[in-house]
Design a protein around this motif. Structure first.
Motif, PDB file in Angstrom:
ATOM      1  N   LEU A 115      68.753  52.872  26.347  1.00 56.56           N
ATOM      2  CA  LEU A 115      67.511  52.822  25.545  1.00 56.56           C
ATOM      3  C   LEU A 115      67.535  52.267  24.149  1.00 56.56           C
ATOM      4  N   PHE A 116      68.768  52.656  23.694  1.00 61.43           N
ATOM      5  CA  PHE A 116      69.236  52.541  22.160  1.00 61.43           C
ATOM      6  C   PHE A 116      69.484  50.789  22.164  1.00 61.43           C
ATOM      7  N   ILE A 117      70.250  50.425  23.080  1.00 59.70           N
ATOM      8  CA  ILE A 117      70.439  48.988  23.227  1.00 59.70           C
ATOM      9  C   ILE A 117      69.234  48.190  23.371  1.00 59.70           C
ATOM     10  N   LYS A 118      68.224  48.705  24.271  1.00 57.26           N
ATOM     11  CA  LYS A 118      66.912  47.963  24.640  1.00 57.26           C
ATOM     12  C   LYS A 118      66.241  47.912  23.511  1.00 57.26           C
ATOM     13  N   GLU A 119      66.100  48.959  22.646  1.00 54.00           N
ATOM     14  CA  GLU A 119      65.292  48.827  21.593  1.00 54.00           C
ATOM     15  C   GLU A 119      65.769  48.158  20.448  1.00 54.00           C
ATOM     16  N   ALA A 142      64.961  44.571  21.526  1.00 53.05           N
ATOM     17  CA  ALA A 142      63.768  44.308  21.105  1.00 53.05           C
ATOM     18  C   ALA A 142      63.327  44.209  19.716  1.00 53.05           C
ATOM     19  N   PHE A 143      63.937  45.082  18.763  1.00 51.51           N
ATOM     20  CA  PHE A 143      63.787  44.753  17.526  1.00 51.51           C
ATOM     21  C   PHE A 143      64.414  43.381  16.903  1.00 51.51           C
ATOM     22  N   MET A 144      65.352  42.998  17.386  1.00 55.11           N
ATOM     23  CA  MET A 144      65.973  41.774  16.937  1.00 55.11           C
ATOM     24  C   MET A 144      65.265  40.424  17.487  1.00 55.11           C
ATOM     25  N   TRP A 157      70.450  36.992  14.114  1.00 54.14           N
ATOM     26  CA  TRP A 157      71.617  36.515  13.390  1.00 54.14           C
ATOM     27  C   TRP A 157      72.593  38.006  13.478  1.00 54.14           C
ATOM     28  N   LEU A 158      71.849  39.122  13.575  1.00 47.01           N
ATOM     29  CA  LEU A 158      72.452  40.336  13.604  1.00 47.01           C
ATOM     30  C   LEU A 158      73.323  40.591  14.756  1.00 47.01           C
TER      31      LEU A 158
END
Length: 50
Positions: A3-7, A10-12, A19-20
């Motif tokens: 879930l953290f990776i998915k969020e 989505a943020f990026m 670039w992050l």
């Protein structure tokens, strides 16, 4: 964890912060190398990289 990776993805994507990606990936790879080098036979070889 997924879930953290998915969020984070989505943020990026929404905020145009692609670039992050490479710095985050680099930090994950370095962390994995350090964890694998902890007490293993490969430790002398990994520590020569740093």
């Amino acid at each position: 964890m997924f879930l953290f990776i998915k969020e984070l993805w989505a943020f990026m994507r929404v905020r145009k912060k692609m670039w992050l990606g490479p710095p985050i990936l680099l930090m994950v790879v370095i962390a994995a190398l350090l964890v694998l080098a902890q007490g293993s036979v490969m430790a002398p070889f990994v520590y020569t990289l740093f």
